[in-house]
Scaffold this active site. Sequence first.
Site, PDB file in Angstrom:
ATOM      1  N   GLY A   1       0.797  -1.218   0.000  1.00 57.98           N
ATOM      2  CA  GLY A   1       0.000   0.000   0.000  1.00 57.98           C
ATOM      3  C   GLY A   1       0.829   1.266   0.000  1.00 57.98           C
TER       4      GLY A   1
ATOM      5  N   ARG B   1      13.042   0.102  14.087  1.00 59.60           N
ATOM      6  CA  ARG B   1      13.033   0.938  12.878  1.00 59.60           C
ATOM      7  C   ARG B   1      14.011   2.116  12.958  1.00 59.60           C
ATOM      8  NH1 ARG B   1       9.220   3.343  10.845  1.00 59.60           N
ATOM      9  NH2 ARG B   1       9.642   2.664   8.721  1.00 59.60           N
TER      10      ARG B   1
ATOM     11  N   GLU C   1      -1.964  -5.511  -1.544  1.00 58.23           N
ATOM     12  CA  GLU C   1      -1.319  -6.142  -0.378  1.00 58.23           C
ATOM     13  C   GLU C   1      -0.837  -5.101   0.640  1.00 58.23           C
ATOM     14  OE1 GLU C   1       2.100  -8.029  -2.107  1.00 58.23           O
ATOM     15  OE2 GLU C   1       0.944  -9.410  -3.336  1.00 58.23           O
ATOM     16  N   PRO C   2      -1.698  -4.218   1.104  1.00 64.51           N
ATOM     17  CA  PRO C   2      -1.206  -3.196   2.038  1.00 64.51           C
ATOM     18  C   PRO C   2      -0.906  -3.760   3.420  1.00 64.51           C
ATOM     19  CG  PRO C   2      -3.580  -3.006   1.796  1.00 64.51           C
ATOM     20  CD  PRO C   2      -3.154  -4.093   0.862  1.00 64.51           C
ATOM     21  N   GLY C   3       0.141  -3.228   4.038  1.00 63.16           N
ATOM     22  CA  GLY C   3       0.474  -3.619   5.404  1.00 63.16           C
ATOM     23  C   GLY C   3       0.512  -2.388   6.287  1.00 63.16           C
TER      24      GLY C   3
ATOM     25  N   CYS D   1      22.970  -2.513  25.279  1.00 61.79           N
ATOM     26  CA  CYS D   1      24.374  -2.087  25.265  1.00 61.79           C
ATOM     27  C   CYS D   1      24.873  -1.857  23.841  1.00 61.79           C
ATOM     28  CB  CYS D   1      25.210  -3.138  25.969  1.00 61.79           C
ATOM     29  SG  CYS D   1      24.640  -3.332  27.647  1.00 61.79           S
TER      30      CYS D   1
HETATM   31  N1  LLP Z   1       3.761  -7.142  -0.395  1.00 54.87           N
HETATM   32  C1  LLP Z   1       5.038  -7.519  -0.402  1.00 54.87           C
HETATM   33  C2  LLP Z   1       5.483  -8.530  -1.354  1.00 54.87           C
HETATM   34  C3  LLP Z   1       5.956  -6.929   0.501  1.00 54.87           C
HETATM   35  O1  LLP Z   1       7.238  -7.299   0.481  1.00 54.87           O
HETATM   36  C4  LLP Z   1       5.501  -5.934   1.406  1.00 54.87           C
HETATM   37  C5  LLP Z   1       6.425  -5.306   2.358  1.00 54.87           C
HETATM   38  C6  LLP Z   1       4.134  -5.586   1.379  1.00 54.87           C
HETATM   39  C7  LLP Z   1       3.290  -6.199   0.459  1.00 54.87           C
HETATM   40  C8  LLP Z   1       3.543  -4.563   2.310  1.00 54.87           C
HETATM   41  O2  LLP Z   1       4.011  -3.297   2.014  1.00 54.87           O
HETATM   42  P1  LLP Z   1       3.425  -2.013   2.799  1.00 54.87           P
HETATM   43  O3  LLP Z   1       1.987  -1.836   2.424  1.00 54.87           O
HETATM   44  O4  LLP Z   1       3.555  -2.303   4.264  1.00 54.87           O
HETATM   45  O5  LLP Z   1       4.272  -0.898   2.364  1.00 54.87           O
HETATM   46  N2  LLP Z   1      10.391  -3.311   7.828  1.00 54.87           N
HETATM   47  C9  LLP Z   1      10.241  -2.171   6.938  1.00 54.87           C
HETATM   48  C10 LLP Z   1       9.210  -2.436   5.867  1.00 54.87           C
HETATM   49  C11 LLP Z   1       9.502  -3.657   5.055  1.00 54.87           C
HETATM   50  C12 LLP Z   1       8.457  -3.935   4.000  1.00 54.87           C
HETATM   51  C13 LLP Z   1       8.642  -5.261   3.387  1.00 54.87           C
HETATM   52  N3  LLP Z   1       7.654  -5.632   2.423  1.00 54.87           N
HETATM   53  C14 LLP Z   1       9.917  -0.940   7.759  1.00 54.87           C
HETATM   54  O6  LLP Z   1       9.851  -1.023   8.978  1.00 54.87           O
HETATM   55  O7  LLP Z   1       9.766   0.143   7.201  1.00 54.87           O
END
Ligand code: LLP
Length: 406
Positions: free
Chosen positions: A231, A304, A265-267, A334
Amino acid sequence: MTLYCEQTPYSRLAGEFGTPLYVYSQAALTGAFCAYTDAFATLNPLVCYAVKANGNLSILKHFAVLGSGFDIVSGGELARVLAAGGDAGKTIFSGVGKSEAEIEFALNAGVLCFNVESLPELDRIQAVAERIGKTAPVSLRINPDVDAKTHPYISTGLKSNKFGIAYADAPAAYRYAAGLGRLKITGIDCHIGSQLTDLSPLVEACERILLLVDRLAAEGIELEHIDLGGGIGIVYRDENAPDLNAYAQSVARMMAGRRQKLVLEPGRSLVGRAGTLLTRVEFVKQGEEKNFVIVDAAMNDLMRPALYHAYHRIEVVGQKKRQPFVADVVGPICETGDFLGKERELACEAGDLLLVADAGAYCSSMAGNYNTRNRAAEVLVNGSEARLIRRRETWEQQMANETACL
Ligand code: LLP
Protein backbone atom coordinates in the site's frame (compact mmCIF):
# COMPACT_ATOMS: atom_id res chain seq x y z
CA MET A 1 -1.87 16.48 28.65
CA THR A 2 -3.85 13.31 29.27
CA LEU A 3 -3.53 11.21 26.16
CA TYR A 4 -6.03 8.60 25.12
CA CYS A 5 -6.32 5.63 22.83
CA GLU A 6 -9.97 5.97 21.84
CA GLN A 7 -11.66 6.53 25.25
CA THR A 8 -8.94 4.81 27.26
CA PRO A 9 -6.17 6.86 28.92
CA TYR A 10 -2.70 5.53 28.12
CA SER A 11 -1.71 6.01 31.76
CA ARG A 12 -4.39 3.53 32.82
CA LEU A 13 -3.12 0.96 30.32
CA ALA A 14 0.49 1.35 31.45
CA GLY A 15 -0.59 0.95 35.07
CA GLU A 16 -2.67 -2.12 34.34
CA PHE A 17 -0.45 -3.96 31.86
CA GLY A 18 3.04 -2.55 32.54
CA THR A 19 5.59 -1.18 30.06
CA PRO A 20 6.91 -1.45 27.44
CA LEU A 21 3.44 -1.97 26.01
CA TYR A 22 2.03 -1.94 22.50
CA VAL A 23 -1.44 -0.41 22.32
CA TYR A 24 -3.66 -0.69 19.23
CA SER A 25 -6.90 1.10 18.43
CA GLN A 26 -9.53 -1.18 16.94
CA ALA A 27 -11.39 1.79 15.44
CA ALA A 28 -8.21 2.92 13.68
CA LEU A 29 -7.68 -0.58 12.23
CA THR A 30 -11.25 -0.64 10.92
CA GLY A 31 -10.94 2.90 9.57
CA ALA A 32 -7.75 2.12 7.68
CA PHE A 33 -9.19 -1.05 6.13
CA CYS A 34 -12.40 0.69 5.08
CA ALA A 35 -10.38 3.55 3.57
CA TYR A 36 -9.03 0.99 1.05
CA THR A 37 -12.33 -0.73 0.31
CA ASP A 38 -14.07 2.65 -0.06
CA ALA A 39 -11.38 4.27 -2.22
CA PHE A 40 -11.24 1.26 -4.56
CA ALA A 41 -14.98 0.46 -4.30
CA THR A 42 -15.65 0.60 -8.05
CA LEU A 43 -13.05 -2.14 -8.62
CA ASN A 44 -14.18 -4.35 -5.70
CA PRO A 45 -10.61 -5.43 -4.99
CA LEU A 46 -9.38 -8.27 -2.80
CA VAL A 47 -7.41 -6.51 -0.06
CA CYS A 48 -4.81 -8.94 1.25
CA TYR A 49 -3.36 -7.54 4.49
CA ALA A 50 0.43 -8.02 4.57
CA VAL A 51 0.83 -10.08 7.75
CA LYS A 52 4.49 -9.14 8.17
CA ALA A 53 3.46 -5.62 9.23
CA ASN A 54 1.85 -7.00 12.39
CA GLY A 55 0.88 -10.65 12.76
CA ASN A 56 -0.86 -10.55 16.13
CA LEU A 57 -3.73 -13.08 15.99
CA SER A 58 -6.34 -10.59 17.20
CA ILE A 59 -5.34 -8.11 14.52
CA LEU A 60 -5.51 -10.81 11.85
CA LYS A 61 -8.89 -11.93 13.16
CA HIS A 62 -10.17 -8.37 13.10
CA PHE A 63 -9.19 -8.00 9.45
CA ALA A 64 -10.57 -11.45 8.57
CA VAL A 65 -13.95 -10.44 10.03
CA LEU A 66 -13.85 -7.28 7.90
CA GLY A 67 -13.45 -9.53 4.84
CA SER A 68 -9.73 -9.16 4.32
CA GLY A 69 -7.51 -11.67 2.59
CA PHE A 70 -3.85 -12.01 3.54
CA ASP A 71 -0.41 -11.69 2.00
CA ILE A 72 2.02 -14.07 3.68
CA VAL A 73 5.73 -14.71 3.27
CA SER A 74 6.29 -17.84 5.36
CA GLY A 75 4.69 -21.02 6.64
CA GLY A 76 4.61 -19.36 10.04
CA GLU A 77 2.51 -16.50 8.72
CA LEU A 78 0.12 -19.01 7.11
CA ALA A 79 -0.19 -20.80 10.45
CA ARG A 80 -1.08 -17.44 12.04
CA VAL A 81 -3.71 -16.69 9.40
CA LEU A 82 -5.33 -20.10 9.87
CA ALA A 83 -5.16 -19.82 13.69
CA ALA A 84 -6.90 -16.45 13.47
CA GLY A 85 -9.72 -17.89 11.34
CA GLY A 86 -8.48 -16.31 8.09
CA ASP A 87 -9.47 -17.79 4.74
CA ALA A 88 -6.66 -19.67 2.97
CA GLY A 89 -8.62 -19.18 -0.26
CA LYS A 90 -8.05 -15.44 0.09
CA THR A 91 -4.37 -15.80 1.00
CA ILE A 92 -1.47 -15.21 -1.35
CA PHE A 93 1.99 -16.55 -0.64
CA SER A 94 4.80 -14.09 -1.54
CA GLY A 95 8.55 -14.19 -0.96
CA VAL A 96 11.73 -15.16 -2.80
CA GLY A 97 12.70 -18.29 -0.86
CA LYS A 98 9.75 -20.58 -0.16
CA SER A 99 10.87 -23.98 1.14
CA GLU A 100 9.40 -27.29 -0.06
CA ALA A 101 7.73 -27.78 3.31
CA GLU A 102 6.15 -24.32 3.13
CA ILE A 103 4.89 -24.94 -0.41
CA GLU A 104 3.37 -28.27 0.62
CA PHE A 105 1.69 -26.70 3.66
CA ALA A 106 0.25 -23.89 1.52
CA LEU A 107 -0.96 -26.24 -1.22
CA ASN A 108 -2.71 -28.45 1.31
CA ALA A 109 -4.25 -25.39 2.99
CA GLY A 110 -5.56 -24.25 -0.43
CA VAL A 111 -4.01 -20.79 -0.80
CA LEU A 112 -5.32 -18.49 -3.52
CA CYS A 113 -1.95 -18.41 -5.27
CA PHE A 114 1.81 -18.42 -5.00
CA ASN A 115 3.49 -15.18 -6.05
CA VAL A 116 6.48 -16.73 -7.79
CA GLU A 117 9.80 -14.88 -8.10
CA SER A 118 12.04 -17.14 -10.21
CA LEU A 119 12.16 -20.09 -12.61
CA PRO A 120 13.72 -22.44 -10.02
CA GLU A 121 10.82 -21.59 -7.73
CA LEU A 122 8.37 -22.57 -10.51
CA ASP A 123 10.21 -25.91 -10.80
CA ARG A 124 10.05 -26.43 -7.05
CA ILE A 125 6.30 -25.71 -6.86
CA GLN A 126 5.69 -28.01 -9.85
CA ALA A 127 7.65 -30.81 -8.15
CA VAL A 128 5.84 -30.50 -4.82
CA ALA A 129 2.44 -30.30 -6.54
CA GLU A 130 3.31 -33.39 -8.59
CA ARG A 131 4.36 -35.32 -5.47
CA ILE A 132 1.15 -34.60 -3.55
CA GLY A 133 -1.15 -34.73 -6.57
CA LYS A 134 -2.33 -31.13 -6.57
CA THR A 135 -2.48 -28.23 -9.01
CA ALA A 136 -0.76 -25.05 -7.85
CA PRO A 137 -2.21 -21.62 -8.72
CA VAL A 138 0.65 -19.25 -9.59
CA SER A 139 1.13 -15.57 -10.26
CA LEU A 140 4.50 -14.27 -11.43
CA ARG A 141 6.03 -11.37 -9.55
CA ILE A 142 7.46 -9.08 -12.17
CA ASN A 143 10.08 -6.52 -11.35
CA PRO A 144 8.93 -3.43 -13.27
CA ASP A 145 12.28 -1.62 -12.82
CA VAL A 146 10.72 1.47 -11.28
CA ASP A 147 12.43 3.53 -8.60
CA ALA A 148 10.12 3.73 -5.58
CA LYS A 149 12.14 6.60 -4.11
CA THR A 150 12.08 5.19 -0.61
CA HIS A 151 14.74 3.94 1.83
CA PRO A 152 17.12 1.59 -0.08
CA TYR A 153 16.48 -1.29 2.37
CA ILE A 154 12.75 -1.27 1.58
CA SER A 155 12.94 -0.45 -2.12
CA THR A 156 12.28 -3.60 -4.12
CA GLY A 157 11.39 -2.71 -7.70
CA LEU A 158 14.80 -1.99 -9.22
CA LYS A 159 16.84 -4.28 -11.47
CA SER A 160 19.49 -4.40 -8.75
CA ASN A 161 17.06 -5.80 -6.14
CA LYS A 162 16.68 -9.51 -5.43
CA PHE A 163 12.94 -9.43 -6.07
CA GLY A 164 10.79 -10.58 -8.95
CA ILE A 165 11.39 -11.77 -12.49
CA ALA A 166 13.03 -9.24 -14.80
CA TYR A 167 10.51 -7.32 -16.89
CA ALA A 168 12.10 -8.34 -20.18
CA ASP A 169 12.11 -12.01 -19.15
CA ALA A 170 8.45 -12.04 -18.13
CA PRO A 171 6.86 -13.43 -21.35
CA ALA A 172 9.36 -16.28 -21.48
CA ALA A 173 8.78 -17.03 -17.80
CA TYR A 174 5.01 -17.22 -18.41
CA ARG A 175 5.58 -19.54 -21.38
CA TYR A 176 7.78 -21.69 -19.19
CA ALA A 177 5.15 -21.81 -16.42
CA ALA A 178 2.44 -22.66 -18.95
CA GLY A 179 4.46 -25.73 -19.92
CA LEU A 180 4.52 -27.11 -16.37
CA GLY A 181 1.53 -29.41 -16.01
CA ARG A 182 0.89 -28.99 -12.29
CA LEU A 183 0.74 -25.20 -12.43
CA LYS A 184 -2.25 -23.05 -13.21
CA ILE A 185 -1.34 -19.49 -14.16
CA THR A 186 -3.78 -17.15 -12.43
CA GLY A 187 -2.16 -13.76 -12.16
CA ILE A 188 0.61 -11.22 -12.22
CA ASP A 189 2.00 -9.13 -9.39
CA CYS A 190 4.57 -6.51 -8.49
CA HIS A 191 5.70 -4.76 -5.36
CA ILE A 192 8.14 -1.89 -5.76
CA GLY A 193 8.76 -0.97 -2.14
CA SER A 194 7.32 0.23 1.12
CA GLN A 195 6.66 3.63 2.74
CA LEU A 196 6.00 5.23 -0.65
CA THR A 197 5.03 8.87 -0.29
CA ASP A 198 5.04 9.66 -4.00
CA LEU A 199 2.31 8.06 -6.08
CA SER A 200 4.01 8.35 -9.47
CA PRO A 201 6.20 5.21 -9.13
CA LEU A 202 3.12 3.18 -8.12
CA VAL A 203 1.22 4.44 -11.14
CA GLU A 204 4.18 3.81 -13.44
CA ALA A 205 4.56 0.26 -12.13
CA CYS A 206 0.86 -0.37 -12.72
CA GLU A 207 1.13 0.95 -16.30
CA ARG A 208 4.06 -1.34 -17.02
CA ILE A 209 2.32 -4.36 -15.55
CA LEU A 210 -0.82 -3.70 -17.60
CA LEU A 211 1.25 -3.46 -20.81
CA LEU A 212 2.57 -6.89 -20.00
CA VAL A 213 -0.92 -8.23 -19.32
CA ASP A 214 -1.88 -7.16 -22.87
CA ARG A 215 1.22 -8.73 -24.39
CA LEU A 216 0.49 -11.99 -22.58
CA ALA A 217 -3.15 -11.94 -23.71
CA ALA A 218 -1.94 -11.56 -27.30
CA GLU A 219 0.00 -14.78 -26.78
CA GLY A 220 -3.08 -16.52 -25.40
CA ILE A 221 -2.06 -16.30 -21.74
CA GLU A 222 -5.14 -14.91 -19.96
CA LEU A 223 -4.85 -13.82 -16.35
CA GLU A 224 -7.52 -13.77 -13.64
CA HIS A 225 -6.02 -11.20 -11.33
CA ILE A 226 -3.62 -8.25 -11.20
CA ASP A 227 -1.87 -7.69 -7.89
CA LEU A 228 -0.27 -4.26 -7.38
CA GLY A 229 1.56 -5.15 -4.15
CA GLY A 230 1.84 -3.12 -0.96
CA GLY A 231 0.00 0.00 0.00
CA ILE A 232 0.85 3.67 0.28
CA GLY A 233 3.16 5.20 2.88
CA ILE A 234 2.02 6.89 6.06
CA VAL A 235 2.94 10.18 7.72
CA TYR A 236 5.46 9.72 10.55
CA ARG A 237 6.78 13.27 10.58
CA ASP A 238 6.36 15.79 7.78
CA GLU A 239 6.24 13.54 4.72
CA ASN A 240 3.70 14.37 2.04
CA ALA A 241 0.61 12.37 2.81
CA PRO A 242 0.01 10.21 -0.25
CA ASP A 243 -3.61 10.39 -1.30
CA LEU A 244 -5.27 6.98 -1.33
CA ASN A 245 -8.25 8.26 -3.33
CA ALA A 246 -5.97 9.73 -5.99
CA TYR A 247 -4.11 6.40 -6.21
CA ALA A 248 -7.39 4.50 -6.43
CA GLN A 249 -8.68 6.81 -9.16
CA SER A 250 -5.54 6.34 -11.25
CA VAL A 251 -5.75 2.58 -10.89
CA ALA A 252 -9.48 2.61 -11.73
CA ARG A 253 -8.73 4.60 -14.89
CA MET A 254 -6.01 2.16 -15.93
CA MET A 255 -8.09 -0.92 -15.10
CA ALA A 256 -11.22 0.35 -16.88
CA GLY A 257 -12.66 -2.28 -19.21
CA ARG A 258 -10.47 -5.09 -17.86
CA ARG A 259 -12.02 -8.22 -16.49
CA GLN A 260 -9.22 -9.13 -14.09
CA LYS A 261 -9.74 -8.92 -10.34
CA LEU A 262 -7.60 -6.31 -8.59
CA VAL A 263 -5.55 -7.53 -5.60
CA LEU A 264 -3.75 -5.20 -3.16
CA GLU A 265 -1.32 -6.14 -0.38
CA PRO A 266 -1.21 -3.20 2.04
CA GLY A 267 0.47 -3.62 5.40
CA ARG A 268 1.83 -0.43 6.95
CA SER A 269 -1.11 1.78 5.97
CA LEU A 270 -3.59 -0.63 7.61
CA VAL A 271 -1.90 -0.85 11.01
CA GLY A 272 0.90 1.73 11.29
CA ARG A 273 -1.05 4.64 12.70
CA ALA A 274 -3.27 2.42 14.83
CA GLY A 275 -0.43 1.44 17.17
CA THR A 276 1.56 3.13 19.92
CA LEU A 277 4.43 1.93 22.08
CA LEU A 278 4.23 3.02 25.72
CA THR A 279 7.48 3.21 27.63
CA ARG A 280 8.46 4.44 31.10
CA VAL A 281 11.41 6.79 31.76
CA GLU A 282 14.00 5.00 33.92
CA PHE A 283 16.52 7.83 34.24
CA VAL A 284 17.34 11.22 32.84
CA LYS A 285 21.08 11.36 32.35
CA GLN A 286 23.11 14.44 31.58
CA GLY A 287 26.07 13.41 29.45
CA GLU A 288 29.04 15.61 28.66
CA GLU A 289 27.66 16.70 25.28
CA LYS A 290 24.13 15.43 25.30
CA ASN A 291 21.20 14.59 27.50
CA PHE A 292 19.71 11.14 27.46
CA VAL A 293 16.25 9.99 28.42
CA ILE A 294 16.75 6.33 29.23
CA VAL A 295 13.50 4.42 28.84
CA ASP A 296 12.42 0.81 29.39
CA ALA A 297 11.77 0.14 25.68
CA ALA A 298 14.69 -0.51 23.35
CA MET A 299 15.76 -1.37 19.82
CA ASN A 300 14.64 -4.97 20.39
CA ASP A 301 11.07 -3.67 20.82
CA LEU A 302 11.18 -1.12 18.01
CA MET A 303 14.12 -1.42 15.68
CA ARG A 304 13.03 0.94 12.88
CA PRO A 305 15.06 3.93 14.15
CA ALA A 306 18.20 1.80 14.53
CA LEU A 307 17.75 -0.01 11.22
CA TYR A 308 16.47 2.70 8.88
CA HIS A 309 17.01 5.88 10.91
CA ALA A 310 13.23 6.00 10.88
CA TYR A 311 11.48 8.79 12.74
CA HIS A 312 8.70 8.08 15.26
CA ARG A 313 7.11 10.95 17.15
CA ILE A 314 7.66 10.73 20.92
CA GLU A 315 5.35 12.43 23.42
CA VAL A 316 5.12 12.68 27.17
CA VAL A 317 1.92 11.19 28.59
CA GLY A 318 0.84 13.02 31.72
CA GLN A 319 -0.23 16.30 33.18
CA LYS A 320 2.67 17.37 35.39
CA LYS A 321 4.49 20.58 34.53
CA ARG A 322 8.13 19.98 33.67
CA GLN A 323 10.95 22.01 32.18
CA PRO A 324 11.55 21.02 28.52
CA PHE A 325 15.04 19.98 27.40
CA VAL A 326 16.60 18.33 24.35
CA ALA A 327 17.70 14.71 24.63
CA ASP A 328 18.19 11.44 22.81
CA VAL A 329 15.62 8.85 23.84
CA VAL A 330 17.52 5.61 24.31
CA GLY A 331 16.93 2.11 25.63
CA PRO A 332 18.88 -0.05 28.10
CA ILE A 333 20.59 -2.16 25.38
CA CYS A 334 24.37 -2.09 25.26
CA GLU A 335 24.75 -0.49 21.83
CA THR A 336 24.99 3.09 20.69
CA GLY A 337 22.52 2.17 17.95
CA ASP A 338 19.88 1.59 20.60
CA PHE A 339 17.80 4.73 20.25
CA LEU A 340 14.13 5.48 19.68
CA GLY A 341 14.61 9.13 18.86
CA LYS A 342 17.43 11.65 18.57
CA GLU A 343 17.48 15.24 19.77
CA ARG A 344 13.89 15.47 20.86
CA GLU A 345 12.51 18.26 22.97
CA LEU A 346 10.78 16.65 25.92
CA ALA A 347 9.59 17.70 29.35
CA CYS A 348 9.91 14.61 31.49
CA GLU A 349 11.48 13.06 34.57
CA ALA A 350 12.24 9.56 35.73
CA GLY A 351 9.01 7.62 36.22
CA ASP A 352 7.09 9.53 33.52
CA LEU A 353 5.34 7.73 30.71
CA LEU A 354 6.22 8.35 27.06
CA LEU A 355 4.49 7.22 23.93
CA VAL A 356 6.20 6.35 20.67
CA ALA A 357 3.66 7.10 17.96
CA ASP A 358 2.71 5.29 14.75
CA ALA A 359 4.18 2.02 15.98
CA GLY A 360 1.55 -0.41 14.68
CA ALA A 361 3.50 -1.58 11.62
CA TYR A 362 6.88 -3.34 11.52
CA CYS A 363 7.51 -2.72 15.20
CA SER A 364 6.23 -5.59 17.34
CA SER A 365 6.53 -7.90 14.30
CA MET A 366 10.26 -7.09 14.06
CA ALA A 367 10.88 -7.33 17.80
CA GLY A 368 13.47 -9.71 19.19
CA ASN A 369 15.13 -10.83 22.39
CA TYR A 370 18.53 -9.13 22.20
CA ASN A 371 20.03 -8.67 25.66
CA THR A 372 17.56 -11.39 26.75
CA ARG A 373 14.79 -8.86 26.94
CA ASN A 374 11.26 -10.20 27.00
CA ARG A 375 9.09 -9.14 24.13
CA ALA A 376 6.49 -6.54 25.11
CA ALA A 377 2.83 -7.18 25.84
CA GLU A 378 0.16 -6.00 23.38
CA VAL A 379 -3.27 -4.57 24.07
CA LEU A 380 -6.22 -3.93 21.75
CA VAL A 381 -8.46 -1.01 22.72
CA ASN A 382 -12.10 -0.73 21.74
CA GLY A 383 -13.63 2.44 23.17
CA SER A 384 -13.03 2.31 26.92
CA GLU A 385 -12.31 -1.42 26.90
CA ALA A 386 -8.82 -2.91 26.60
CA ARG A 387 -8.00 -6.55 25.94
CA LEU A 388 -4.60 -8.12 26.40
CA ILE A 389 -3.86 -9.72 23.01
CA ARG A 390 -0.32 -10.84 23.79
CA ARG A 391 1.02 -11.55 27.25
CA ARG A 392 4.45 -10.21 28.13
CA GLU A 393 7.05 -12.86 27.41
CA THR A 394 8.91 -14.48 30.32
CA TRP A 395 12.56 -15.45 30.77
CA GLU A 396 11.43 -19.08 31.10
CA GLN A 397 9.75 -18.89 27.68
CA GLN A 398 12.90 -17.42 26.21
CA MET A 399 15.05 -20.26 27.56
CA ALA A 400 12.54 -23.07 27.02
CA ASN A 401 14.21 -24.49 23.92
CA GLU A 402 17.75 -24.37 25.27
CA THR A 403 19.75 -26.79 27.33
CA ALA A 404 22.75 -26.10 29.54
CA CYS A 405 24.85 -29.13 28.55
CA LEU A 406 28.58 -29.56 28.98
N1 LLP B 1 3.76 -7.14 -0.40
C1 LLP B 1 5.04 -7.52 -0.40
C2 LLP B 1 5.48 -8.53 -1.35
C3 LLP B 1 5.96 -6.93 0.50
O1 LLP B 1 7.24 -7.30 0.48
C4 LLP B 1 5.50 -5.93 1.41
C5 LLP B 1 6.42 -5.31 2.36
C6 LLP B 1 4.13 -5.59 1.38
C7 LLP B 1 3.29 -6.20 0.46
C8 LLP B 1 3.54 -4.56 2.31
O2 LLP B 1 4.01 -3.30 2.01
P1 LLP B 1 3.43 -2.01 2.80
O3 LLP B 1 1.99 -1.84 2.42
O4 LLP B 1 3.55 -2.30 4.26
O5 LLP B 1 4.27 -0.90 2.36
N2 LLP B 1 10.39 -3.31 7.83
C9 LLP B 1 10.24 -2.17 6.94
C10 LLP B 1 9.21 -2.44 5.87
C11 LLP B 1 9.50 -3.66 5.06
C12 LLP B 1 8.46 -3.93 4.00
C13 LLP B 1 8.64 -5.26 3.39
N3 LLP B 1 7.65 -5.63 2.42
C14 LLP B 1 9.92 -0.94 7.76
O6 LLP B 1 9.85 -1.02 8.98
O7 LLP B 1 9.77 0.14 7.20
